[in-house]
Design an enzyme around this catalytic site. Structure first.
Site, PDB file in Angstrom:
ATOM      1  NE  ARG A 139     -14.726  18.312  12.316  1.00 10.08           N
ATOM      2  CZ  ARG A 139     -14.153  17.492  11.453  1.00 10.08           C
ATOM      3  NH1 ARG A 139     -12.918  17.108  11.636  1.00 10.08           N
ATOM      4  NH2 ARG A 139     -14.831  17.041  10.420  1.00 10.08           N
ATOM      5  CG  HIS A 173       4.658  -9.648   1.832  1.00 12.16           C
ATOM      6  ND1 HIS A 173       4.210 -10.124   3.039  1.00 12.16           N
ATOM      7  CD2 HIS A 173       5.983  -9.469   1.967  1.00 12.16           C
ATOM      8  CE1 HIS A 173       5.233 -10.215   3.879  1.00 12.16           C
ATOM      9  NE2 HIS A 173       6.311  -9.837   3.247  1.00 12.16           N
ATOM     10  NE  ARG A 197       2.281  -2.077   9.237  1.00 11.11           N
ATOM     11  CZ  ARG A 197       2.311  -0.901   9.862  1.00 11.11           C
ATOM     12  NH1 ARG A 197       2.858   0.137   9.256  1.00 11.11           N
ATOM     13  NH2 ARG A 197       1.801  -0.778  11.040  1.00 11.11           N
ATOM     14  N   PRO A 203       0.587   4.881   1.356  1.00  7.21           N
ATOM     15  CG  PRO A 203      -0.313   3.133   0.185  1.00  7.21           C
ATOM     16  CD  PRO A 203       0.052   3.535   1.543  1.00  7.21           C
ATOM     17  CD  GLU A 204       0.533  10.847   3.162  1.00  7.85           C
ATOM     18  OE1 GLU A 204       0.096  11.998   3.057  1.00  7.85           O
ATOM     19  OE2 GLU A 204       1.541  10.567   3.820  1.00  7.85           O
TER      20      GLU A 204
END
Length: 291
Positions: free
Chosen positions: A171, A109, A127, A2-3
DNA sequence: CTGGGCTCCTGTCAGC
DNA sequence: TGCTGACAGGAGCCCA
Protein backbone atom coordinates in the site's frame (compact mmCIF):
# COMPACT_ATOMS: atom_id res chain seq x y z
CA UNK A 1 -18.68 3.08 18.13
CA UNK A 2 -18.34 -0.54 18.18
CA UNK A 3 -14.92 -1.76 17.22
CA UNK A 4 -13.69 -5.29 17.84
CA UNK A 5 -13.61 -5.00 21.65
CA UNK A 6 -17.16 -3.70 21.89
CA UNK A 7 -18.45 -6.35 19.49
CA UNK A 8 -16.61 -9.10 21.38
CA UNK A 9 -17.90 -7.83 24.74
CA UNK A 10 -21.39 -7.80 23.23
CA UNK A 11 -20.96 -11.33 21.92
CA UNK A 12 -19.88 -12.66 25.29
CA UNK A 13 -22.76 -10.93 27.05
CA UNK A 14 -25.45 -12.49 24.84
CA UNK A 15 -23.93 -15.91 24.06
CA UNK A 16 -25.11 -17.79 27.15
CA UNK A 17 -28.64 -16.44 27.05
CA UNK A 18 -29.18 -17.08 23.36
CA UNK A 19 -27.76 -20.58 23.09
CA UNK A 20 -30.59 -23.04 22.38
CA UNK A 21 -33.20 -20.28 22.66
CA UNK A 22 -36.22 -20.82 20.43
CA UNK A 23 -37.32 -17.90 18.29
CA UNK A 24 -40.96 -17.01 18.90
CA UNK A 25 -41.18 -13.85 16.87
CA UNK A 26 -39.08 -11.27 15.00
CA UNK A 27 -40.08 -7.62 15.06
CA UNK A 28 -38.57 -4.96 12.82
CA UNK A 29 -38.59 -1.21 13.42
CA UNK A 30 -37.35 1.47 11.06
CA UNK A 31 -35.12 0.33 8.19
CA UNK A 32 -31.49 -0.39 9.05
CA UNK A 33 -28.58 -0.22 6.64
CA UNK A 34 -29.76 -3.27 4.71
CA UNK A 35 -33.02 -5.17 4.66
CA UNK A 36 -33.28 -8.43 6.61
CA UNK A 37 -33.67 -10.29 3.34
CA UNK A 38 -36.36 -12.63 4.60
CA UNK A 39 -39.89 -12.38 5.92
CA UNK A 40 -39.46 -11.98 9.71
CA UNK A 41 -42.30 -14.38 10.56
CA UNK A 42 -40.54 -17.25 8.76
CA UNK A 43 -37.87 -17.26 11.47
CA UNK A 44 -40.31 -18.32 14.18
CA UNK A 45 -39.42 -21.77 15.46
CA UNK A 46 -35.72 -21.52 14.68
CA UNK A 47 -33.27 -22.41 17.45
CA UNK A 48 -30.28 -20.16 18.18
CA UNK A 49 -26.82 -21.66 18.02
CA UNK A 50 -23.52 -20.36 19.38
CA UNK A 51 -23.04 -16.71 18.42
CA UNK A 52 -19.69 -16.00 16.76
CA UNK A 53 -17.73 -12.88 15.82
CA UNK A 54 -15.86 -12.10 12.61
CA UNK A 55 -14.25 -8.67 12.64
CA UNK A 56 -16.97 -6.28 13.76
CA UNK A 57 -19.76 -8.60 12.63
CA UNK A 58 -21.68 -11.09 14.75
CA UNK A 59 -23.03 -14.32 13.30
CA UNK A 60 -25.99 -15.94 15.04
CA UNK A 61 -26.63 -19.40 13.58
CA UNK A 62 -30.28 -20.46 13.45
CA UNK A 63 -31.20 -24.08 12.99
CA UNK A 64 -34.44 -25.44 11.69
CA UNK A 65 -37.03 -25.92 14.41
CA UNK A 66 -40.73 -26.18 14.84
CA UNK A 67 -42.90 -23.11 14.63
CA UNK A 68 -45.19 -23.58 17.60
CA UNK A 69 -46.85 -20.23 17.09
CA UNK A 70 -48.20 -21.23 13.71
CA UNK A 71 -51.81 -22.30 13.62
CA UNK A 72 -52.15 -25.84 12.41
CA UNK A 73 -54.94 -28.32 12.11
CA UNK A 74 -55.46 -30.74 14.99
CA UNK A 75 -53.86 -34.08 14.31
CA UNK A 76 -51.39 -32.69 11.84
CA UNK A 77 -47.77 -32.08 12.87
CA UNK A 78 -46.75 -28.53 13.72
CA UNK A 79 -45.36 -26.72 10.72
CA UNK A 80 -41.61 -27.00 10.49
CA UNK A 81 -39.77 -23.72 10.16
CA UNK A 82 -38.35 -23.39 6.69
CA UNK A 83 -35.43 -21.34 7.92
CA UNK A 84 -31.94 -22.70 8.39
CA UNK A 85 -29.04 -20.31 8.27
CA UNK A 86 -28.34 -17.36 10.50
CA UNK A 87 -28.31 -13.66 11.12
CA UNK A 88 -25.34 -11.47 10.39
CA UNK A 89 -25.45 -8.53 12.80
CA UNK A 90 -23.46 -5.30 12.58
CA UNK A 91 -23.68 -2.56 15.19
CA UNK A 92 -22.70 0.28 12.85
CA UNK A 93 -21.70 3.48 14.60
CA UNK A 94 -24.23 3.67 17.39
CA UNK A 95 -25.66 0.20 17.79
CA UNK A 96 -25.85 -1.95 20.90
CA UNK A 97 -27.57 -5.22 21.69
CA UNK A 98 -29.66 -5.68 24.81
CA UNK A 99 -30.76 -9.05 26.11
CA UNK A 100 -33.30 -10.13 28.66
CA UNK A 101 -35.06 -7.03 29.76
CA UNK A 102 -36.32 -4.08 27.79
CA UNK A 103 -33.65 -1.40 27.37
CA UNK A 104 -34.40 1.80 29.21
CA UNK A 105 -35.58 4.92 27.39
CA UNK A 106 -34.53 3.67 23.99
CA UNK A 107 -37.97 3.00 22.56
CA UNK A 108 -37.62 5.18 19.44
CA UNK A 109 -34.37 3.41 18.51
CA UNK A 110 -35.36 -0.25 18.87
CA UNK A 111 -35.16 -1.37 15.26
CA UNK A 112 -34.85 -5.13 15.61
CA UNK A 113 -36.18 -7.50 18.25
CA UNK A 114 -35.75 -11.24 18.46
CA UNK A 115 -38.37 -12.63 20.83
CA UNK A 116 -37.26 -16.00 22.22
CA UNK A 117 -38.36 -18.39 24.94
CA UNK A 118 -35.24 -17.43 26.94
CA UNK A 119 -35.70 -13.67 26.68
CA UNK A 120 -35.63 -10.96 24.06
CA UNK A 121 -32.71 -9.60 22.06
CA UNK A 122 -32.97 -5.95 21.01
CA UNK A 123 -30.83 -3.97 18.59
CA UNK A 124 -30.78 -0.35 19.73
CA UNK A 125 -29.29 1.88 17.05
CA UNK A 126 -30.05 5.63 16.91
CA UNK A 127 -28.16 6.29 13.69
CA UNK A 128 -29.29 3.08 11.96
CA UNK A 129 -25.94 2.36 10.32
CA UNK A 130 -26.22 -1.10 11.81
CA UNK A 131 -27.78 -4.09 10.13
CA UNK A 132 -29.31 -7.51 10.66
CA UNK A 133 -29.10 -9.62 7.53
CA UNK A 134 -30.38 -13.15 6.94
CA UNK A 135 -27.98 -15.54 5.25
CA UNK A 136 -28.31 -19.25 4.55
CA UNK A 137 -24.78 -19.79 5.84
CA UNK A 138 -21.88 -17.73 7.14
CA UNK A 139 -19.83 -18.72 4.08
CA UNK A 140 -22.60 -18.27 1.52
CA UNK A 141 -24.97 -15.60 0.29
CA UNK A 142 -25.02 -12.13 1.83
CA UNK A 143 -22.78 -13.11 4.76
CA UNK A 144 -20.07 -14.39 2.44
CA UNK A 145 -20.29 -11.20 0.41
CA UNK A 146 -19.96 -8.95 3.47
CA UNK A 147 -17.27 -11.00 5.22
CA UNK A 148 -15.38 -11.97 2.09
CA UNK A 149 -13.07 -8.97 1.91
CA UNK A 150 -12.08 -8.93 5.56
CA UNK A 151 -8.49 -9.21 6.70
CA UNK A 152 -7.07 -11.51 9.37
CA UNK A 153 -8.35 -11.65 12.91
CA UNK A 154 -5.78 -9.91 15.14
CA UNK A 155 -5.61 -12.91 17.49
CA UNK A 156 -5.22 -15.40 14.64
CA UNK A 157 -1.80 -17.03 14.73
CA UNK A 158 -1.42 -16.08 11.07
CA UNK A 159 -1.46 -12.39 11.98
CA UNK A 160 2.26 -11.89 12.52
CA UNK A 161 4.60 -8.96 12.14
CA UNK A 162 5.83 -10.52 8.91
CA UNK A 163 2.30 -10.74 7.54
CA UNK A 164 1.50 -7.15 8.52
CA UNK A 165 4.78 -5.96 7.05
CA UNK A 166 4.16 -7.71 3.72
CA UNK A 167 0.62 -6.31 3.52
CA UNK A 168 1.73 -2.77 4.34
CA UNK A 169 4.42 -2.96 1.65
CA UNK A 170 1.67 -3.32 -0.96
CA UNK A 171 0.00 0.00 0.00
CA UNK A 172 0.93 3.61 -0.38
CA UNK A 173 -1.70 5.13 1.94
CA UNK A 174 -0.96 6.40 5.43
CA UNK A 175 -0.51 3.50 7.85
CA UNK A 176 -3.53 4.56 9.90
CA UNK A 177 -5.75 4.59 6.82
CA UNK A 178 -4.46 1.13 5.91
CA UNK A 179 -5.39 -0.22 9.36
CA UNK A 180 -8.89 1.29 9.20
CA UNK A 181 -9.60 -0.32 5.83
CA UNK A 182 -9.93 -3.67 7.59
CA UNK A 183 -8.69 -5.76 4.69
CA UNK A 184 -5.29 -6.40 6.28
CA UNK A 185 -6.36 -6.93 9.87
CA UNK A 186 -9.88 -6.49 11.25
CA UNK A 187 -11.10 -4.96 14.46
CA UNK A 188 -9.09 -1.79 15.00
CA UNK A 189 -11.39 1.14 14.27
CA UNK A 190 -10.70 4.78 14.85
CA UNK A 191 -10.05 4.63 18.59
CA UNK A 192 -7.90 1.50 18.66
CA UNK A 193 -5.97 2.29 15.48
CA UNK A 194 -4.91 5.60 17.09
CA UNK A 195 -4.07 3.87 20.37
CA UNK A 196 -2.13 1.02 18.75
CA UNK A 197 -0.05 3.45 16.66
CA UNK A 198 0.77 5.39 19.81
CA UNK A 199 1.75 2.21 21.61
CA UNK A 200 4.00 1.27 18.69
CA UNK A 201 5.53 4.75 18.48
CA UNK A 202 4.51 5.18 14.83
CA UNK A 203 3.30 8.46 13.31
CA UNK A 204 -0.13 7.74 11.79
CA UNK A 205 0.81 9.73 8.65
CA UNK A 206 3.67 7.37 7.81
CA UNK A 207 3.19 5.76 4.43
CA UNK A 208 2.41 2.10 4.98
CA UNK A 209 5.15 0.99 2.59
CA UNK A 210 7.69 2.93 4.65
CA UNK A 211 7.06 0.79 7.73
CA UNK A 212 10.02 -1.54 8.22
CA UNK A 213 9.93 -5.11 9.42
CA UNK A 214 10.79 -4.24 13.02
CA UNK A 215 8.13 -1.54 13.30
CA UNK A 216 5.55 -3.81 11.68
CA UNK A 217 6.36 -6.37 14.36
CA UNK A 218 5.86 -3.75 17.05
CA UNK A 219 2.63 -2.58 15.45
CA UNK A 220 1.18 -6.09 15.26
CA UNK A 221 1.99 -6.59 18.93
CA UNK A 222 0.50 -3.19 19.81
CA UNK A 223 -2.74 -3.95 17.94
CA UNK A 224 -3.18 -7.22 19.82
CA UNK A 225 -2.27 -5.68 23.17
CA UNK A 226 -4.56 -2.68 22.71
CA UNK A 227 -7.53 -4.77 21.61
CA UNK A 228 -7.14 -7.38 24.34
CA UNK A 229 -6.82 -4.72 27.01
CA UNK A 230 -9.98 -3.06 25.70
CA UNK A 231 -11.89 -6.35 25.74
CA UNK A 232 -10.78 -6.91 29.32
CA UNK A 233 -12.06 -3.45 30.25
CA UNK A 234 -15.43 -4.03 28.63
CA UNK A 235 -14.74 -1.84 25.58
CA UNK A 236 -15.04 1.93 25.28
CA UNK A 237 -18.24 3.78 26.09
CA UNK A 238 -18.07 7.21 24.49
CA UNK A 239 -21.82 7.64 24.32
CA UNK A 240 -24.07 4.75 23.31
CA UNK A 241 -22.16 1.58 23.92
CA UNK A 242 -23.37 -0.87 26.52
CA UNK A 243 -23.03 -4.62 26.73
CA UNK A 244 -26.23 -6.67 26.50
CA UNK A 245 -26.87 -6.20 30.22
CA UNK A 246 -26.46 -2.42 30.12
CA UNK A 247 -22.91 -2.32 31.47
CA UNK A 248 -20.66 0.49 30.15
CA UNK A 249 -17.04 -0.04 29.08
CA UNK A 250 -14.04 1.49 30.85
CA UNK A 251 -11.33 1.70 28.18
CA UNK A 252 -12.10 5.32 27.26
CA UNK A 253 -10.52 6.42 30.54
CA UNK A 254 -7.33 4.57 29.56
CA UNK A 255 -6.96 6.11 26.11
CA UNK A 256 -3.53 7.69 25.69
CA UNK A 257 -4.35 9.79 22.63
CA UNK A 258 -7.92 9.29 21.39
CA UNK A 259 -10.06 12.32 22.22
CA UNK A 260 -7.14 14.03 23.99
CA UNK A 261 -6.32 16.83 21.51
CA UNK A 262 -4.41 19.61 23.24
CA UNK A 263 -3.90 17.61 26.42
CA UNK A 264 -0.37 16.62 27.47
CA UNK A 265 0.99 13.30 26.24
CA UNK A 266 1.01 10.88 29.15
CA UNK A 267 4.57 9.89 28.26
CA UNK A 268 6.28 13.19 27.34
CA UNK A 269 3.75 15.99 28.08
CA UNK A 270 3.83 17.27 24.48
CA UNK A 271 0.29 18.35 23.50
CA UNK A 272 -1.60 15.63 21.64
CA UNK A 273 -2.46 16.67 18.08
CA UNK A 274 -5.66 16.07 16.16
CA UNK A 275 -5.56 15.83 12.37
CA UNK A 276 -8.01 14.49 9.79
CA UNK A 277 -7.17 11.46 7.67
CA UNK A 278 -9.67 9.95 5.24
CA UNK A 279 -12.45 12.04 6.83
CA UNK A 280 -11.72 10.61 10.28
CA UNK A 281 -10.08 12.26 13.28
CA UNK A 282 -6.62 11.00 14.12
CA UNK A 283 -4.98 11.71 17.48
CA UNK A 284 -1.27 11.30 18.06
CA UNK A 285 1.75 12.54 19.98
CA UNK A 286 4.08 14.39 17.59
CA UNK A 287 7.07 13.57 19.79
CA UNK A 288 6.52 9.93 20.79
CA UNK A 289 5.29 8.85 17.36
CA UNK A 290 7.84 8.95 14.53
CA UNK A 291 7.63 8.66 10.79
C1' DC B 1 -6.32 -1.99 -9.15
C1' DT B 2 -5.71 1.82 -5.96
C1' DG B 3 -7.04 5.63 -3.38
C1' DG B 4 -10.06 9.43 -2.16
C1' DG B 5 -14.44 11.21 -1.13
C1' DC B 6 -19.39 10.75 -0.23
C1' DT B 7 -23.07 8.75 1.90
C1' DC B 8 -26.49 6.67 5.04
C1' DC B 9 -28.88 8.77 10.05
C1' DT B 10 -29.63 10.93 14.63
C1' DG B 11 -27.83 13.23 18.57
C1' DT B 12 -24.85 16.37 20.98
C1' DC B 13 -22.13 20.22 21.75
C1' DA B 14 -19.59 24.60 20.89
C1' DG B 15 -20.12 29.06 19.31
C1' DC B 16 -22.64 33.05 18.12
C1' DT C 1 -32.70 30.56 24.95
C1' DG C 2 -32.36 29.30 20.16
C1' DC C 3 -30.23 28.49 15.81
C1' DT C 4 -26.28 26.62 12.91
C1' DG C 5 -22.52 23.96 11.81
C1' DA C 6 -19.20 20.53 13.02
C1' DC C 7 -18.49 16.14 14.51
C1' DA C 8 -19.31 11.20 16.26
C1' DG C 9 -17.26 4.42 17.37
C1' DG C 10 -18.36 2.13 10.26
C1' DA C 11 -17.78 0.82 5.79
C1' DG C 12 -19.95 0.09 1.12
C1' DC C 13 -20.01 2.34 -3.15
C1' DC C 14 -18.82 5.33 -6.91
C1' DC C 15 -15.56 7.82 -9.42
C1' DA C 16 -11.02 9.39 -11.21
Amino acid sequence: MPELPEVEVTRRSVAGGLLDARVLEVRMGLPLRWPLGREPHTLAGCVCGDIARRGKYLWLPLSRGVDESTEHLPGLPAKASTAAGGLLIHLGMSGALSFGQAPLQRAPHEHFRLVTDRGDLWLIDPRRFGAVVWSTAVDAGPAARLLGGLGLEPFDAAFTGAHLHAALQRRRVAVKTALLAGDIVVGAGNIYACEALFAAGIDPRTRSDAIGRLRAERLATAIRATLSKAVALGGSTLRDFRDAHGLAGAFQAEAAVYGRAGLPCLACATPIRRIVQAQRSTFFCPRCQRR
